[in-house]
Design an enzyme around this catalytic site. Structure first.
Site, PDB file in Angstrom:
ATOM      1  CG  ASP A   1      -1.793   1.200   1.350  1.00 43.57           C
ATOM      2  OD1 ASP A   1      -2.364   1.591   0.312  1.00 43.57           O
ATOM      3  OD2 ASP A   1      -1.926   1.787   2.444  1.00 43.57           O
ATOM      4  CB  SER A   2       0.281   4.782  -0.691  1.00 48.45           C
ATOM      5  OG  SER A   2      -0.955   4.865  -0.010  1.00 48.45           O
TER       6      SER A   2
ATOM      7  CE1 TYR B   1       2.993   5.600  -3.347  1.00 48.32           C
ATOM      8  CE2 TYR B   1       1.861   3.713  -4.295  1.00 48.32           C
ATOM      9  CZ  TYR B   1       2.997   4.279  -3.753  1.00 48.32           C
ATOM     10  OH  TYR B   1       4.134   3.514  -3.627  1.00 48.32           O
TER      11      TYR B   1
ATOM     12  CB  CYS C   1      -2.520   1.038  -2.636  1.00 49.19           C
ATOM     13  SG  CYS C   1      -2.707   2.767  -3.078  1.00 49.19           S
TER      14      CYS C   1
ATOM     15  CD  GLU D   1      -1.905   8.343   7.133  1.00 50.68           C
ATOM     16  OE1 GLU D   1      -0.866   8.639   7.711  1.00 50.68           O
ATOM     17  OE2 GLU D   1      -1.998   7.465   6.264  1.00 50.68           O
TER      18      GLU D   1
ATOM     19  CB  CYS E   1      -9.829   5.095   0.044  1.00 51.93           C
ATOM     20  SG  CYS E   1      -8.350   5.787   0.836  1.00 51.93           S
TER      21      CYS E   1
ATOM     22  CG  HIS F   1      -6.237   5.816   4.901  1.00 49.10           C
ATOM     23  ND1 HIS F   1      -5.479   5.286   3.889  1.00 49.10           N
ATOM     24  CD2 HIS F   1      -5.373   6.386   5.769  1.00 49.10           C
ATOM     25  CE1 HIS F   1      -4.199   5.542   4.139  1.00 49.10           C
ATOM     26  NE2 HIS F   1      -4.113   6.211   5.271  1.00 49.10           N
TER      27      HIS F   1
HETATM   28  N1  DGL Z   1      -3.748   3.891   0.072  1.00 50.54           N
HETATM   29  C1  DGL Z   1      -4.406   4.909  -0.701  1.00 50.54           C
HETATM   30  C2  DGL Z   1      -5.607   4.296  -1.443  1.00 50.54           C
HETATM   31  O1  DGL Z   1      -6.188   3.336  -0.996  1.00 50.54           O
HETATM   32  C3  DGL Z   1      -4.849   6.060   0.164  1.00 50.54           C
HETATM   33  C4  DGL Z   1      -3.714   6.926   0.677  1.00 50.54           C
HETATM   34  C5  DGL Z   1      -2.963   7.642  -0.432  1.00 50.54           C
HETATM   35  O2  DGL Z   1      -3.466   8.629  -0.995  1.00 50.54           O
HETATM   36  O3  DGL Z   1      -1.862   7.200  -0.736  1.00 50.54           O
HETATM   37  O4  DGL Z   1      -5.980   4.786  -2.472  1.00 50.54           O
END
Ligand code: DGL
Length: 250
Positions: free
Chosen positions: A6-7, A38, A69, A144, A174, A176
């Site tokens: 993941d990012s 990302y 991600c 976060e 997403c 999060h």
């Molecule tokens: N992990 C990213 C996603 O699920 C969210 C956080 C980011 O913007 O990197 O798209």
């Protein structure tokens, strides 16, 4: 071993689902905290980062890759499947054919929404569906920060979701957003089915990935010291040791 990336830390929501389904598989998680987010970057960057991480996980002996991600799944899923010769699962392609509703809301990062990948995927199989997409960028920093309830989270959710058409289902596209599921549920109401693609992906991979181990291990890597790792891992009840390592500078 399954390599999952993941990012940042959000993908632990997906890792948790995979561990639940495949407790006898080793897992190596990589969060690219050095290059996060990302979700606001262009597709070329997201592809380049995702490719490098996949290469690194394969070097570490991953037999399958999970793209946790959503932004990477949307921009780089097909690209990585063409490039690498091992099974590559992602949150988008595992779920897109299982969302059979008439009115569907998709919420995600600006990159995921801009890619149009969810709309294309759903409409291909379900051409009469009505899709309502909305980027909700503030949800990522809220998650976060651990601000997943209370006035700030509620007002932010209202700001994004109150104007969204009445939908039958809402996809949390997403990593999060599952952390904010309660406040999202409160805003959209009980009648809306909330879909976490991480849960669907974990079921998908359970049937497809057969390797099982006697002594499975979980290794967690980040490319930079992850801000607020403790808070998020605690809320997910996943308090593993972490190692800071950046494949871009090895
Ligand atoms: N992990 C990213 C996603 O699920 C969210 C956080 C980011 O913007 O990197 O798209």
């Amino acid at each position: 071993m399954i390599g999952i990336f993941d990012s940042g830390i959000g993908g632990l929501t997906v890792a948790k689902q995979v561990i639940k389904r495949l407790p006898n598989c080793s897992l190596t998680y990589f969060g690219d905290t050095a290059r996060l987010p990302y979700g606001t970057k262009g597709p070329e960057f997201v592809k380049k980062y995702s490719e490098k991480i996949t290469e690194w996980l394969i070097q570490k002996n991953a037999k399958a890759i999970v793209i946790a991600c959503h932004t990477s799944s949307a921009w780089a899923g097909d690209y990585l499947r063409k490039k690498f010769n091992i099974p590559i699962f992602d949150v988008l392609s595992s779920s897109v054919d299982k969302i059979n509703f008439k009115k569907i809301g998709i919420i995600g990062t600006p990159g995921t929404i801009k890619s149009g990948a969810w709309e294309r995927g759903i409409l291909e199989r379900n051409p009469s569906a009505k899709i309502y997409s909305k980027a909700c960028p503030l949800f990522v920093p809220l998650a976060e920060e651990g601000i997943v309830s209370g006035i700030i989270a509620e007002k932010t959710a209202e700001n994004y979701l109150k104007g969204l058409a009445k939908v039958d289902a809402l996809v949390l596209a997403c990593t999060h957003y599952p952390l904010l599921a309660r406040v999202i549920r409160k805003t959209v109401g009980r009648q809306v089915k909330i879909i976490d693609p991480g849960v669907i992906l974990a079921k998908d991979i359970e049937g497809a990935f057969v390797e099982r181990e006697e002594k499975p291990s979980i290794s967690i890597f980040f490319s930079d010291v992850p801000y607020n790792f403790g808070k998020i891992s605690k809320s997910l009840k996943m308090e593993s040791e972490i190692t800071v390592k950046d494949p871009f500078y090895e």
